[in-house]
Design a protein around this motif. Structure first.
Motif, PDB file in Angstrom:
ATOM      1  N   SER A 248       0.830  -1.206   0.000  1.00 55.38           N
ATOM      2  CA  SER A 248       0.000   0.000   0.000  1.00 55.38           C
ATOM      3  C   SER A 248       0.865   1.256   0.000  1.00 55.38           C
ATOM      4  O   SER A 248       0.452   2.309  -0.499  1.00 55.38           O
ATOM      5  CB  SER A 248      -0.925   0.008   1.214  1.00 55.38           C
ATOM      6  N   PHE A 249       2.072   1.147   0.551  1.00 56.12           N
ATOM      7  CA  PHE A 249       2.973   2.297   0.639  1.00 56.12           C
ATOM      8  C   PHE A 249       3.579   2.636  -0.715  1.00 56.12           C
ATOM      9  O   PHE A 249       3.783   3.818  -1.047  1.00 56.12           O
ATOM     10  CB  PHE A 249       4.079   1.980   1.654  1.00 56.12           C
ATOM     11  N   MET A 250       3.860   1.617  -1.549  1.00 53.22           N
ATOM     12  CA  MET A 250       4.497   1.872  -2.847  1.00 53.22           C
ATOM     13  C   MET A 250       3.625   2.716  -3.780  1.00 53.22           C
ATOM     14  O   MET A 250       4.123   3.681  -4.373  1.00 53.22           O
ATOM     15  CB  MET A 250       4.904   0.546  -3.498  1.00 53.22           C
ATOM     16  N   SER A 284      -0.098   0.232 -11.694  1.00 51.76           N
ATOM     17  CA  SER A 284       0.500  -1.099 -11.786  1.00 51.76           C
ATOM     18  C   SER A 284       0.908  -1.608 -10.416  1.00 51.76           C
ATOM     19  O   SER A 284       0.750  -2.799 -10.095  1.00 51.76           O
ATOM     20  CB  SER A 284       1.724  -1.059 -12.712  1.00 51.76           C
ATOM     21  N   LEU A 285       1.414  -0.711  -9.565  1.00 48.80           N
ATOM     22  CA  LEU A 285       1.768  -1.107  -8.203  1.00 48.80           C
ATOM     23  C   LEU A 285       0.522  -1.448  -7.387  1.00 48.80           C
ATOM     24  O   LEU A 285       0.567  -2.318  -6.511  1.00 48.80           O
ATOM     25  CB  LEU A 285       2.567   0.006  -7.527  1.00 48.80           C
ATOM     26  N   SER A 286      -0.588  -0.757  -7.662  1.00 42.19           N
ATOM     27  CA  SER A 286      -1.844  -1.110  -6.994  1.00 42.19           C
ATOM     28  C   SER A 286      -2.279  -2.521  -7.387  1.00 42.19           C
ATOM     29  O   SER A 286      -2.714  -3.313  -6.544  1.00 42.19           O
ATOM     30  CB  SER A 286      -2.942  -0.103  -7.362  1.00 42.19           C
ATOM     31  N   LEU A 287      -2.164  -2.838  -8.674  1.00 43.87           N
ATOM     32  CA  LEU A 287      -2.506  -4.191  -9.132  1.00 43.87           C
ATOM     33  C   LEU A 287      -1.549  -5.225  -8.545  1.00 43.87           C
ATOM     34  O   LEU A 287      -1.955  -6.341  -8.192  1.00 43.87           O
ATOM     35  CB  LEU A 287      -2.468  -4.255 -10.660  1.00 43.87           C
ATOM     36  N   THR A 362      10.662   4.033  -3.903  1.00 46.83           N
ATOM     37  CA  THR A 362       9.694   2.993  -4.276  1.00 46.83           C
ATOM     38  C   THR A 362      10.413   1.725  -4.722  1.00 46.83           C
ATOM     39  O   THR A 362      10.018   0.603  -4.361  1.00 46.83           O
ATOM     40  CB  THR A 362       8.780   3.497  -5.400  1.00 46.83           C
ATOM     41  N   GLY A 363      11.484   1.904  -5.504  1.00 48.29           N
ATOM     42  CA  GLY A 363      12.257   0.751  -5.953  1.00 48.29           C
ATOM     43  C   GLY A 363      12.871  -0.021  -4.801  1.00 48.29           C
ATOM     44  O   GLY A 363      12.913  -1.261  -4.809  1.00 48.29           O
ATOM     45  N   ILE A 364      13.320   0.697  -3.763  1.00 47.70           N
ATOM     46  CA  ILE A 364      13.906   0.043  -2.585  1.00 47.70           C
ATOM     47  C   ILE A 364      12.849  -0.795  -1.868  1.00 47.70           C
ATOM     48  O   ILE A 364      13.085  -1.953  -1.498  1.00 47.70           O
ATOM     49  CB  ILE A 364      14.504   1.104  -1.637  1.00 47.70           C
TER      50      ILE A 364
END
Length: 666
Positions: A248-250, A284-287, A362-364
Motif C-alpha cells: 500500500s505504501f508503494m 500497476s503497483l496497486s494491481l 519505491t524501488g527500494i
C-alpha cells in the motif's frame, strides 16, 4: 432470493462493461458522437448494478443469512452490527466486490463530472476503465463469487477474524481501496492520452483532481491502518515493514511523484512522458498489491491468503495491463514534444529531483518486498526475511535529501531561479532548525546522531514551509488587514500545499520521537508488582475476567503514578473469541502530546516455573507518537483544501476559435 439477484446484477454489470470497452473507443476513432456518448450511460449503469450487488451482500450479512457461504465464513449471529456490516468487505470475495464497485464509481464520476473533458478523450478513458472492469468482473464471477450458497445451512457462522473486529479497521479497507482504485482512472486517462497521441497542460489539469482524490484516500487509509496496528496488535509499533503494508505504501510514494509531475505538466507543459509513465506505474503497483495479498504468496493479518490459482488469474491481468500499457508508452512516448525548457536551478529541476528520489525509494521498498519471494523460489523453498534493518538502512538515507528538497523547492521560481537569493531568504529558517535541534538534544540527553539529523531536517521543512506561506501573505511585513486579505485571495491549492508539507514535518516528529527515544519494559508481574519507566511508576493490581458480546477477556488493572501523584488507571485486555478460537490484545494507552504510555498483557506464562501465576506485561513510552496521526490528518486536509480549489474543480477551459477580423469597407 436476494443473493441470486445480486449475482445477476454482477452479470449485467459485466455485460455493460463489455459494451463500454468496445463501443466508445471505436466511436472516438470514427468520430461517431452517439457511440462516444454511450460511455456515459454504460458507466452509470455499471455503477448502479455494482452498487445493487454490494448492498445485496451487505443485506445478507446484516440479516445473518447463513445460506450464503461468504456470510458463514465471515460472520456470526452474536457479532455487533457494525462488524456484521464490515464483514461485507472482510473476506476475499467481499473485498473484491468493494474493489470493483469503487472502480465503477470512479468511471461514473468521470461520466457525471467530466463534461469539460473533450468527448473523444472521455470516451477513450471510460473504455479503458471498462477494460479493467471486465478483468475484475470475470475474475469475480468465475473464481470468487461472493453469493455462493451452502446447503444445508449451518446454525451459526464461523465469525470474522477477531483482529478485524475493530472500528479503525472497519474503515481502513474502504479508504485504502478508494486510493488503490482511484489511480485506475488516472491510468485510464494516461492510456487514453497515449491512444489519442495528445498530452498537454489541459490534460494534466483534468488528471490532477482524480490523482489528488486517490492520493488523499490512500493517505487516510494507510494512516488508519497504522493507527489500528499500533493500538490493536499489542506490539507498541505503528509500522513494521510488513509486505502488505509495503504494497500500500508503494503506490502512495509513486502517486506522490505523479501528483508533483502533473503540476509541472500543467504549469510548464513539461514532464509529459514522465507524468504518463508515473500514472501507469502507480496503478500497476496497486494491481501488484492486489496480486500479492490474494495469491497465497504470503500470510499476513492483512492478507487474503487464498488458493494460488486465483493469484494466477490476477497475475495474467497484471501482465496484460502493465505489459500492454508500457508497450503503448514505448511506442508513443518518443513522439511527445519535450515541452518547456528549464535551468538546473529552477522549480522544475527541484520537482524532478523530488520525483527521482520518490521513484528510488519505491524501488527500494519493491526490492525488499519481493526479494524473499524470489529467493524462496530460487532456493527451492528456503525462506528469507527482509525486515526493518534493511528498510531503515536503505530507505531513510534516500528520504532525508527529499525532505531537504521539499523545504527548498517552493522558494524556487519556474524556468530559472536565483539560488543565492533563495539561500539568503532561508538563512533564518536554517538557524531556527539548528537551534530547535540543539534544544531537543539538551532536553533528551542522548540519542543517535542520525536521529538528531532527521529531526533537524523535520524542523527545516516545518519552518521553511511556514516561512514561505508568511512571505506570500507578507505577514509582519504589511499591516495585518492587508496580510489577511492576501491570505483570503491566495489560491486554496497554495494553502493546501502549505498544510500538507507542514503535516509531513509533523508526522516526522512522531516517526523520529517514537523510534529514537522509545522506552520499553517486558516483565512478569503479579498483583503488587511495580515497574518504573520514563519517569512513571506503574503498579499491577491484578486481573479479572469480563465478558463481551462475542468474547470473554482477562482485564488487567494498572495504577500509574508520577512524582508521587496519581496519574491514571490503565486496563489492558487479552480477549478470547470462542467461535473463531482466537485471542487478541486490547492495549491500554494514556495519550498526551508529549507521548503515550502504552500497556498490554499476555496470558500467564507456563513455560518458566518461576513465572507460574504471573502475567506478561509489556509497557512502553512512545514520545511524540501522536504527531504521526496529527501530521497524517494535516496531509489529508491539505489535499482536500487543494481539491476544493476552483481551478481544479472547473478544470481546463475549452479553447474557442478566434473570430475572423472584419475587413474595412472600401
Amino acid at each position: 432470493m436476494t443473493p441470486e439477484i445480486g449475482h445477476f446484477a454482477l452479470a449485467l454489470a459485466l455485460a455493460l462493461a463489455l459494451v463500454q470497452s468496445v463501443l466508445p473507443i471505436f466511436g472516438a476513432a470514427r468520430g461517431n458522437i452517439l457511440w462516444m456518448q454511450s460511455a456515459r450511460w454504460s458507466s452509470l449503469g455499471q455503477a448502479f448494478f455494482m452498487g445493487f450487488a454490494f448492498l445485496a451482500l451487505m443485506q445478507a450479512f446484516i440479516t445473518s443469512d447463513f445460506t450464503v457461504k461468504n456470510v458463514v465464513e465471515n460472520s456470526n449471529s452474536l457479532k455487533p452490527m457494525l462488524f456484521k456490516v464490515a464483514g461485507t468487505w472482510g473476506s476475499h470475495e467481499g473485498s473484491l466486490l468493494l474493489w470493483t464497485l469503487i472502480l465503477t464509481v470512479f468511471g461514473a464520476a468521470v461520466a457525471l463530472f467530466g463534461s469539460n473533458i473533450p468527448l473523444a478523450l472521455r470516451a477513450r478513458t471510460l473504455s479503458v476503465q471498462a477494460w479493467i472492469s471486465v478483468g475484475f468482473l470475470t475474475f469475480m464471477l468465475l473464481t470468487s463469487n461472493p453469493f455462493d450458497r451452502v446447503f444445508p445451512p449451518p446454525g451459526d457462522g464461523q465469525d470474522l477474524n477477531p483482529l478485524l473486529q475493530d472500528v479503525g479497521l472497519a474503515m481502513h479497507p474502504p479508504l485504502l481501496y478508494f486510493g488503490y482504485v482511484g489511480f485506475s482512472i488516472v491510468f485510464s486517462f494516461a492510456v487514453a492520452a497515449l491512444i489519442e497521441g495528445r498530452v498537454d497542460a489541459a490534460w494534466a489539469r483534468w488528471v490532477r483532481p482524480w490523482t489528488l482524490a486517490a492520493w488523499m484516500s490512500l493517505t487516510a487509509g494507510i494512516a488508519l491502518g497504522s493507527w489500528w496496528a499500533y493500538y490493536e496488535l499489542g506490539w507498541g509499533g505503528w509500522w513494521f515493514w510488513d509486505p502488505v503494508e509495503n504494497v500500500s505504501f508503494m503506490p502512495w510514494l509513486m502517486g506522490t511523484a505523479l501528483l508533483h509531475s502533473a503540476i509541472v505538466t500543467e504549469k510548464r507543459d513539461a514532464f509529459k512522458s514522465w507524468t504518463i509513465l508515473l500514472a501507469i506505474l502507480t496503478f500497476s503497483l496497486s494491481l501488484l498489491g492486489t496480486f500479492i495479498v490474494r495469491s497465497g504468496l504470503l500470510t499476513s493479518v492483512h492478507a487474503f491468503a487464498v488458493d494460488p490459482e486465483r493469484g494466477l488469474y490476477i497475475l495474467g491481468l497484471l501482465a496484460v495491463s502493465i505489459g500492454g500499457s508500457l508497450a503503448l508508452f514505448a511506442l508513443r512516448a518518443p513522439t511527445m514534444e519535450p515541452g518547456g525548457l528549464f535551468k538546473p536551478i529552477s522549480r522544475e529541476a527541484g520537482l524532478l529531483v523530488n520525483n527521482l528520489l520518490l521513484a528510488t525509494a519505491t524501488g527500494i521498498v519493491l526490492f525488499g518486498t519481493l526479494y524473499p519471494l524470489f529467493y524462496e523460489a530460487a532456493t527451492g523453498g528456503e525462506k528469507l526475511s527482509v525486515g526493518p534493518p534493511f528498510f531503515n538502512a536503505s530507505f531513510i538515507p534516500v528520504m532525508l535529501p527529499l525532505v531537504f528538497a521539499m523545504g527548498l523547492g517552493p522558494y524556487l521560481s519556474w524556468k530559472r531561479a536565483d539560488l543565492a537569493g533563495v539561500l539568503q531568504r532561508l538563512r533564518f529558517v536554517a538557524v531556527l532548525a539548528v537551534l530547535a535541534t540543539l534544544v531537543t538534544w539538551y532536553l533528551a540527553e542522548g540519542g543517535p546522531v542520525l536521529g538528531y539529523l532527521s529531526l533537524m531536517l523535520a524542523f527545516w521543512l516545518f519552518f521553511s514551509t511556514l516561512r514561505e506561506w508568511a512571505m506570500r501573505i507578507k505577514l509582519f511585513e504589511a499591516p495585518f488587514p492587508e496580510s489577511l486579505r492576501r491570505a483570503r485571495n491566495l489560491p486554496r491549492s497554495s494553502h493546501g500545499m502549505t498544510l500538507a508539507h507542514a503535516g509531513l514535518a509533523m508526522a516526522m516528529f512522531g516517526f523520529i520521537g517514537s523510534t529514537v527515544w522509545k522506552s520499553e519494559e517486558i516483565v512478569f508481574v503479579r498483583p503488587g508488582t511495580e515497574i518504573s519507566i520514563a519517569g512513571f511508576d506503574v503498579t499491577f493490581e491484578g486481573a479479572e475476567r469480563v465478558r463481551g458480546p462475542n468474547y470473554f477477556a482477562d482485564r488487567g488493572t494498572l495504577r500509574v503514578v508520577r512524582d508521587g501523584h496519581y496519574v491514571t488507571d490503565l486496563f489492558p485486555e487479552r480477549r478470547t473469541y470462542p467461535v473463531a478460537q482466537t485471542t487478541t490484545t486490547e492495549s491500554a494507552i494514556r495519550s498526551t502530546m508529549a507521548g503515550d504510555l502504552y500497556a498490554s498483557i499476555a496470558n500467564p506464562a507456563a513455560e518458566d516455573e518461576s513465572a507460574q501465576g504471573a502475567w506478561t506485561l509489556r509497557i512502553l513510552y512512545e514520545p511524540l507518537v501522536n504527531f504521526i496521526w496529527i501530521g497524517s490528518a494535516m496531509l489529508v486536509l491539505g489535499g482536500g483544501l487543494s481539491l476544493s480549489d476552483r481551478r481544479l474543480r472547473v478544470g481546463a477551459p475549452r479553447r474557442k476559435a478566434a473570430k475572423p477580423l472584419a475587413l474595412p469597407a472600401e
